[in-house]
Design an enzyme around this catalytic site. Structure first.
Site, PDB file in Angstrom:
ATOM      1  N   GLY A 132       0.776  -1.240   0.000  1.00  0.00           N
ATOM      2  CA  GLY A 132       0.000   0.000   0.000  1.00  0.00           C
ATOM      3  C   GLY A 132       0.805   1.286   0.000  1.00  0.00           C
ATOM      4  O   GLY A 132       0.274   2.344   0.345  1.00  0.00           O
ATOM      5  N   ASN A 188       1.909   2.999  -2.602  1.00  0.00           N
ATOM      6  CA  ASN A 188       1.355   3.922  -3.602  1.00  0.00           C
ATOM      7  C   ASN A 188       0.043   4.533  -3.118  1.00  0.00           C
ATOM      8  O   ASN A 188      -0.196   5.731  -3.296  1.00  0.00           O
ATOM      9  CB  ASN A 188       1.166   3.204  -4.943  1.00  0.00           C
ATOM     10  CG  ASN A 188       2.440   3.177  -5.763  1.00  0.00           C
ATOM     11  OD1 ASN A 188       2.895   4.204  -6.256  1.00  0.00           O
ATOM     12  ND2 ASN A 188       3.048   2.005  -5.875  1.00  0.00           N
ATOM     13  N   LEU A 234      -9.166  -7.236 -13.631  1.00  0.00           N
ATOM     14  CA  LEU A 234     -10.598  -6.938 -13.568  1.00  0.00           C
ATOM     15  C   LEU A 234     -11.282  -7.520 -14.805  1.00  0.00           C
ATOM     16  O   LEU A 234     -10.762  -7.403 -15.921  1.00  0.00           O
ATOM     17  CB  LEU A 234     -10.816  -5.428 -13.515  1.00  0.00           C
ATOM     18  CG  LEU A 234     -10.357  -4.766 -12.200  1.00  0.00           C
ATOM     19  CD1 LEU A 234     -10.313  -3.244 -12.358  1.00  0.00           C
ATOM     20  CD2 LEU A 234     -11.262  -5.168 -11.037  1.00  0.00           C
ATOM     21  N   ASN A 242      -3.981   2.417 -13.516  1.00  0.00           N
ATOM     22  CA  ASN A 242      -3.104   1.442 -12.860  1.00  0.00           C
ATOM     23  C   ASN A 242      -1.677   1.961 -12.904  1.00  0.00           C
ATOM     24  O   ASN A 242      -1.317   2.733 -13.792  1.00  0.00           O
ATOM     25  CB  ASN A 242      -3.186   0.104 -13.621  1.00  0.00           C
ATOM     26  CG  ASN A 242      -2.294  -0.969 -13.008  1.00  0.00           C
ATOM     27  OD1 ASN A 242      -2.246  -1.127 -11.785  1.00  0.00           O
ATOM     28  ND2 ASN A 242      -1.567  -1.704 -13.834  1.00  0.00           N
ATOM     29  N   HIS A 256       2.225   0.426 -13.118  1.00  0.00           N
ATOM     30  CA  HIS A 256       2.993  -0.796 -13.363  1.00  0.00           C
ATOM     31  C   HIS A 256       4.478  -0.426 -13.330  1.00  0.00           C
ATOM     32  O   HIS A 256       4.875   0.574 -13.928  1.00  0.00           O
ATOM     33  CB  HIS A 256       2.627  -1.399 -14.719  1.00  0.00           C
ATOM     34  CG  HIS A 256       3.323  -2.694 -14.981  1.00  0.00           C
ATOM     35  ND1 HIS A 256       2.949  -3.870 -14.356  1.00  0.00           N
ATOM     36  CD2 HIS A 256       4.402  -2.995 -15.747  1.00  0.00           C
ATOM     37  CE1 HIS A 256       3.759  -4.845 -14.748  1.00  0.00           C
ATOM     38  NE2 HIS A 256       4.648  -4.344 -15.584  1.00  0.00           N
ATOM     39  N   GLU A 278       7.624   5.803  -8.535  1.00  0.00           N
ATOM     40  CA  GLU A 278       6.195   5.504  -8.708  1.00  0.00           C
ATOM     41  C   GLU A 278       5.328   6.468  -7.909  1.00  0.00           C
ATOM     42  O   GLU A 278       4.297   6.935  -8.384  1.00  0.00           O
ATOM     43  CB  GLU A 278       5.885   4.076  -8.229  1.00  0.00           C
ATOM     44  CG  GLU A 278       6.353   2.989  -9.170  1.00  0.00           C
ATOM     45  CD  GLU A 278       5.938   1.611  -8.666  1.00  0.00           C
ATOM     46  OE1 GLU A 278       4.759   1.423  -8.318  1.00  0.00           O
ATOM     47  OE2 GLU A 278       6.796   0.718  -8.611  1.00  0.00           O
TER      48      GLU A 278
HETATM   49  C1  GAR Z   1       4.315  -1.432  -6.999  1.00  0.00           C
HETATM   50  O1  GAR Z   1       5.643  -1.530  -7.452  1.00  0.00           O
HETATM   51  C2  GAR Z   1       3.359  -1.486  -8.175  1.00  0.00           C
HETATM   52  O2  GAR Z   1       3.819  -0.802  -9.306  1.00  0.00           O
HETATM   53  C3  GAR Z   1       3.300  -2.961  -8.434  1.00  0.00           C
HETATM   54  O3  GAR Z   1       3.249  -3.548  -7.147  1.00  0.00           O
HETATM   55  C4  GAR Z   1       3.928  -2.699  -6.236  1.00  0.00           C
HETATM   56  C5  GAR Z   1       2.959  -2.390  -5.119  1.00  0.00           C
HETATM   57  O4  GAR Z   1       3.575  -1.652  -4.100  1.00  0.00           O
HETATM   58  N1  GAR Z   1       2.151  -3.303  -9.202  1.00  0.00           N
HETATM   59  C6  GAR Z   1       2.130  -4.249 -10.120  1.00  0.00           C
HETATM   60  O5  GAR Z   1       3.093  -4.955 -10.358  1.00  0.00           O
HETATM   61  C7  GAR Z   1       0.808  -4.405 -10.842  1.00  0.00           C
HETATM   62  N2  GAR Z   1       0.966  -5.195 -12.015  1.00  0.00           N
HETATM   63  P1  GAR Z   1       2.680  -0.897  -3.027  1.00  0.00           P
HETATM   64  O6  GAR Z   1       1.631  -1.908  -2.531  1.00  0.00           O
HETATM   65  O7  GAR Z   1       3.644  -0.519  -1.942  1.00  0.00           O
HETATM   66  O8  GAR Z   1       2.041   0.290  -3.694  1.00  0.00           O
END
Ligand code: GAR
Length: 230
Positions: A28, A30, A108, A122, A124, A189
């Site tokens: 969590g 992000n 989804l 989203n 990525h 990110e």
């Molecule tokens: C982040 O690096 C996000 O970009 C990636 O998971 C991580 C979540 O971190 N998402 C994906 O790979 C989706 N395909 P967070 O829970 O600390 O935000």
């Protein structure tokens, strides 16, 4: 280039913020970056709901600590169909205008995507269209790229395939492992996601074909387009 296009987001303001539901599966960070930027008034956004698809998600405690409204919709307990029905109910009841996937690790279904057409985003951790799907950092290192990064994009019915809103690069160093690269990209990110939401809350973004472009106001009241990454 055509001046027409499908509007994305809307012109929000501190008094009338863009209402965002954030879907999470994991840590969590992000989600927290978005919620903190909103709470600081950096972006005219209000996180109206956080939904976690698993009760173990670290994001749940983070969101509660931030005073956010959190729902747990347990995929494993409900099964696919009931899960997506329940998820829809939660998001619709929250009044969210936009759904932000933040470390949300499920795909989804098409009917869900159609319901929120052009209103799901989203993040990525790669420069799409390179390295979609699972383990993007491992894919990037094994491929030998010298630059990776992150992408915030609209969600369509494919996997990590929708129109790109913001991309930010991160150098890949010789000694990088998937873990060290992930840590460097994650920092970027957090800023990229806030920037993308800021653009969506500006009311200036339009979709023309696959391109997300910024329709800047001109001096005489008409509109002109520029790149959303400028
Ligand atoms: C982040 O690096 C996000 O970009 C990636 O998971 C991580 C979540 O971190 N998402 C994906 O790979 C989706 N395909 P967070 O829970 O600390 O935000």
């Amino acid at each position: 280039m055509s001046r027409d296009g499908l509007p994305l987001g809307r012109a929000a303001s501190p008094d009338d913020p863009l209402r965002v539901a954030v879907l999470v599966s994991g840590r969590g960070s992000n989600m927290e970056a978005i919620a903190r930027a909103a709470a600081r008034g950096e972006i005219p956004v209000k996180v109206v709901k956080v939904v976690a698809d698993r009760p173990e998600a670290g994001a749940i405690a983070r969101a509660r600590a931030l005073g956010l409204d959190v729902s747990i919709v347990d995929y494993r307990a409900l099964g696919r169909e009931a899960y997506h029905r329940r998820l829809l109910e939660e998001v619709e009841a929250s009044g969210a205008e936009l759904v932000a996937l933040a470390g949300y690790m499920r795909i989804l279904p098409p009917e869900w995507v159609r319901r929120f057409e052009r209103r799901i985003v989203n993040i990525h951790p790669s420069l799409l269209p390179s390295f979609p799907g699972l383990e993007p950092h491992r894919q990037a290192i094994e491929h030998g790229v010298k630059v990776s990064g992150c992408t915030v994009h609209l969600v369509d019915e494919g996997v990590d395939s929708g129109p790109i809103i913001v991309q930010r690069p991160v150098p890949v160093d010789d000694g990088d492992t998937p873990e060290t690269l992930a840590a460097k990209v994650l920092e970027v990110e957090h800023r990229a996601y806030v920037e993308a939401l800021s653009l969506l809350a500006s009311g200036q973004l339009v979709l023309t074909g696959r391109r997300v472009v910024r329709r800047a106001l001109e001096a005489h009241g008409s509109t002109a387009e520029g790149s959303s990454s400028s």
